[in-house]
Design a protein around this motif. Structure first.
Motif, PDB file in Angstrom:
ATOM      1  N   LYS A  92     -18.493 -13.072 -43.261  1.00  0.00           N
ATOM      2  CA  LYS A  92     -19.596 -12.794 -43.966  1.00  0.00           C
ATOM      3  C   LYS A  92     -19.376 -11.088 -44.114  1.00  0.00           C
ATOM      4  N   PHE A  93     -18.383 -10.598 -43.343  1.00  0.00           N
ATOM      5  CA  PHE A  93     -17.970  -9.110 -43.298  1.00  0.00           C
ATOM      6  C   PHE A  93     -17.090  -8.721 -44.185  1.00  0.00           C
ATOM      7  N   ARG A  94     -16.524  -9.798 -45.154  1.00  0.00           N
ATOM      8  CA  ARG A  94     -15.248  -9.722 -45.797  1.00  0.00           C
ATOM      9  C   ARG A  94     -15.384  -8.611 -46.839  1.00  0.00           C
ATOM     10  N   ASN A  95     -16.488  -8.294 -47.449  1.00  0.00           N
ATOM     11  CA  ASN A  95     -16.568  -7.124 -48.123  1.00  0.00           C
ATOM     12  C   ASN A  95     -17.114  -5.868 -47.722  1.00  0.00           C
ATOM     13  N   SER A  96     -17.756  -5.953 -46.490  1.00  0.00           N
ATOM     14  CA  SER A  96     -18.685  -4.545 -45.965  1.00  0.00           C
ATOM     15  C   SER A  96     -18.831  -5.172 -44.751  1.00  0.00           C
ATOM     16  N   LEU A  97     -18.488  -3.984 -43.730  1.00  0.00           N
ATOM     17  CA  LEU A  97     -19.149  -4.398 -42.386  1.00  0.00           C
ATOM     18  C   LEU A  97     -20.655  -4.002 -42.282  1.00  0.00           C
ATOM     19  N   GLU A  98     -21.228  -3.462 -43.350  1.00  0.00           N
ATOM     20  CA  GLU A  98     -22.475  -2.914 -43.277  1.00  0.00           C
ATOM     21  C   GLU A  98     -23.353  -3.896 -43.817  1.00  0.00           C
ATOM     22  N   LYS A  99     -23.050  -4.477 -44.668  1.00  0.00           N
ATOM     23  CA  LYS A  99     -23.780  -5.525 -45.301  1.00  0.00           C
ATOM     24  C   LYS A  99     -23.027  -6.957 -45.620  1.00  0.00           C
ATOM     25  N   PRO A 100     -23.487  -7.872 -44.503  1.00  0.00           N
ATOM     26  CA  PRO A 100     -22.829  -9.003 -44.873  1.00  0.00           C
ATOM     27  C   PRO A 100     -23.304  -9.869 -45.660  1.00  0.00           C
ATOM     28  N   GLU A 101     -22.680 -10.949 -46.123  1.00  0.00           N
ATOM     29  CA  GLU A 101     -22.838 -11.731 -47.435  1.00  0.00           C
ATOM     30  C   GLU A 101     -22.458 -13.199 -47.180  1.00  0.00           C
ATOM     31  N   PRO A 102     -23.170 -14.205 -47.417  1.00  0.00           N
ATOM     32  CA  PRO A 102     -22.781 -15.627 -47.277  1.00  0.00           C
ATOM     33  C   PRO A 102     -21.557 -16.040 -48.283  1.00  0.00           C
ATOM     34  N   PHE A 103     -20.725 -17.221 -47.841  1.00  0.00           N
ATOM     35  CA  PHE A 103     -19.738 -17.551 -48.661  1.00  0.00           C
ATOM     36  C   PHE A 103     -20.911 -18.504 -49.618  1.00  0.00           C
ATOM     37  N   LYS A 104     -20.496 -19.003 -50.709  1.00  0.00           N
ATOM     38  CA  LYS A 104     -20.904 -19.876 -51.667  1.00  0.00           C
ATOM     39  C   LYS A 104     -20.107 -21.424 -51.386  1.00  0.00           C
ATOM     40  N   PRO A 105     -20.831 -22.301 -50.519  1.00  0.00           N
ATOM     41  CA  PRO A 105     -19.980 -23.565 -50.393  1.00  0.00           C
ATOM     42  C   PRO A 105     -19.190 -23.958 -51.731  1.00  0.00           C
TER      43      PRO A 105
END
Length: 658
Positions: A565-578
């Motif tokens: 969830k931190f793949r794009n930012s360590l400040e703003k996690p985001e989920p994967f889309k299944p």
């Protein structure tokens, strides 16, 4: 943590004792250019302790700093007062290792006296200090106290405490030559690095060793947002206890979690979600744990405690030291060197990296680690020929050759190398791609290799991949170099292998994982490991007390993890889309390793590394507040097509990859 001589200070009253208010006289003046102790001292803790007691006097002070707080400081001064000596200083949060009182000297049972052998024989004033709010020092302790840039009157940080302490010491300790060296390993390495910021003029040389830097990105607590559970929880249980201050207590009052004889894999699996830590063990009494729970992204709390942005205009000479197999602060050593190099280009800045675990260079022979031999006593070489000459040059003015910019040990080939920069410019970026059939190659992925174009595995939080095959009641530091055959045999670990190498291949510098992935969940961890596979006829050690079979050994060279969830930012996690492919890129700490002719290069990909790293529920949630229902098995895919190639980027130094 190291249990070295004087890792902190113990105390007497605030006034300077009359006994050292004036320089003492030596009955037989000595040659200032000769060692303090004429006879050789064996590399033996008991003999070193005896030499210290015979030739030094111990004193203890409360050193005042600018806001009125007094810091307990222990000073060992040579009895020969016919010359002056530099001071070698250590600032630590770990206490005095039971050596309280001026009559209590080390007896040789302490791990770490070996690191002081050269300094005791040559003649150095040895200083150790409890940092603010720890053990016998006054004030309030703050974990990784943030540096204060714009200081108002009375503002303090670790830089000011170091400055004020050095100022007091050079003015009040007799027989000193006005020059100070500062060093420390791990947490004390952080204090050493903090001390070189806005440094006192008397501070001439600093050696941060395995210094903690960014605890959310790569040191100790989190790596790329993935929580390092077993070490952090165990450490917090002991170190995080509230202690009345000042207090004379054993530094090894490390009664933490009671594992009740359980293997740590079973213990942490039975613990369940991390929300149970407070409920079952800490009872909300461990402030450092509550801070971790509260700050589950790289927010201002973590950024403020990162000292790297402040290594500007560093004046003292710097030698940063780390171990290639340091399970705690490999990131910190490499990144401290880089930060000084980037922000203080005119500073003497040296990087030393050897084949050691955390702190091993200070107290171990360094001829082997776990099952792997390095062919020489690298720890002894470091202490005698790298660190000691560095301080001799800058604190005593000895005419010794300057160190290279980078003094690094090449594992695999087992040889020290010197370079004018790190990484060496000869190391060319090379992408090793995953191919069909579990192949690893520098060739690009072909369009017709495999119609599926991916490899898949099921990751089940109820059955996580262990971090090592042999588990105990605590994390074993040697996991960084251990055999990975057990992992290769698991269905939830993907392996990609080169062919048998026809010649030596040397990789140097940073590594980057570059994966195209998808998951049936909304979060996932990805662990990437670089492994050296030995040939089947590789000889076993002789003697071989553990009965290890080295033929086919899969030695871990480097491994790292990212919480997806931190793949794009360590400040703003985001989920994967299944089911939707996503790119996951992350840095893996540097390596300098030669894969010998007849060996193979292997890369493993997995999604758990337990209990080193806590289990990802594989649902997008706050890991510290997750409940048992959040933990779900998921299928992960690793893609390997021309449009979505997966693999690792390395620095190819020598040799040829197919």
């Amino acid at each position: 943590m190291l249990a070295a001589l004087g890792l902190a200070a113990c105390a007497v009253g605030a006034p300077v004792p009359e006994a050292i208010a004036q320089p003492r006289k030596s009955a037989a003046p000595s040659n200032p250019d000769s060692p303090l102790i004429a006879a050789e001292i064996k590399d033996d803790d008991v003999e070193i302790a005896a030499a210290l007691r015979e030739h030094y006097t111990k004193y203890e002070y409360r050193v005042p700093v600018r806001d009125g707080v007094r810091l307990f400081t222990t000073v060992y001064i040579p009895k020969d007062a016919s010359r002056t000596y530099p001071m070698l200083m250590l600032r630590t949060p770990y206490g005095a290792i039971a050596h309280y009182g001026v009559d209590h000297f080390p007896d040789g049972s302490e791990r770490g006296l070996r690191g002081y052998r050269n300094y005791i024989r040559e003649g150095y004033i040895l200083v150790s200090q409890d940092v603010r709010g720890r053990y016998m020092s006054e004030g309030t302790f703050v974990e990784m106290r943030p540096h204060v840039i714009a200081k108002t009157k009375g503002a303090i940080d670790e830089s000011t405490d170091t400055y004020d302490s050095i100022d007091w010491l050079v003015k009040n300790v007799p027989s000193n030559n006005g020059k100070v060296g500062l060093w420390g390993v791990s947490y004390p390495g952080f204090y050493a690095a903090a001390g070189m910021i806005d440094a006192h003029p008397a501070l001439k040389a600093v050696s941060p060793q395995a210094p903690i830097s960014d605890s959310f990105t790569g040191d100790d607590i989190f790596h790329n947002g993935a929580f390092f559970a077993a070490n952090t929880i165990g450490f917090a249980a002991a170190f995080g206890k509230a202690r009345p201050k000042p207090v004379k207590t054993s530094a090894h009052d490390w009664e933490g979690l009671d594992y009740e004889g359980a293997d740590i894999y079973d213990f942490y699996l039975a613990l369940g979600p991390l929300s149970n830590v407070n409920a079952r063990h800490f009872e909300n009494k461990i402030a450092s744990w509550n801070d971790i729970v509260q700050h589950n992204v790289r927010d201002d709390f973590w950024k403020a405690s990162d000292p790297r942005p402040h290594y500007k205009n560093v004046k003292p000479a710097v030698m940063t030291v780390g171990g290639w197999f340091d399970a705690e602060d490999l990131f910190g050593a490499l990144e401290t060197y880089r930060a000084v190099e980037r922000q203080s280009p005119g500073t003497t800045n040296t990087l030393v990296m050897g084949p050691w675990r955390h702190g091993g260079w200070w107290y171990m022979d360094g001829d082997k680690l776990g099952d792997v031999s390095f062919g020489a006593k690298t720890g002894n070489f470091y202490r005698d020929h790298i660190e000691f000459p560095f301080f001799q040059r800058h604190l005593k003015g000895k005419q010794v050759p300057p160190p290279p910019e980078a003094w690094v040990f090449e594992t695999g080939a087992n040889v020290w190398q010197r370079y004018a920069s790190w990484p060496p410019p000869e190391a060319k970026p090379t992408f090793l791609a995953f191919h069909t059939g579990g192949k690893l190659s520098a060739a690009a992925v072909g369009a017709s290799e495999d119609l599926a174009g991916f490899d898949a595995y099921i990751s089940d939080p109820a059955k996580p991949v262990p971090y090592r095959d042999r588990l105990e009641d605590r994390v074993n530091e040697n996991y960084m170099i251990e055999d990975q055959r057990f992992a290769s045999r698991r269905p939830d670990v993907l392996t990609y292998s080169s062919g048998v190498l026809e010649g030596d291949v040397t990789l140097a510098g940073p590594i980057e994982a570059d994966l195209w992935v998808s998951t049936t969940g909304t979060d996932a961890d990805f662990i990437v490991k670089l492994v050296d596979v030995y040939p089947q006829d590789f000889p076993d050690p002789s003697p071989n007390p553990t009965g290890v079979r080295m033929g086919g050994y899969q030695q871990l060279v480097r491994g790292e993890v990212i919480r997806g969830k931190f793949r794009n930012s360590l400040e703003k996690p985001e989920p994967f889309k299944p089911g939707e492919p996503a790119r996951v890129r992350f840095s893996i700490p540097d390596a300098f390793h030669t894969f010998r002719s007849g060996h193979r290069i292997l890369v493993q990909v997995q999604s758990s590394w337990f209990p080193l790293v806590d289990r990802n529920p594989q649902t997008f949630t706050d890991i510290f507040r997750a409940n048992q229902a959040d933990f779900r098995a998921a299928t992960h895919r690793i893609y390997r097509t021309p449009q979505m190639p997966s693999g690792i980027k390395v620095g190819l130094m020598r040799g040829k990859l197919q």
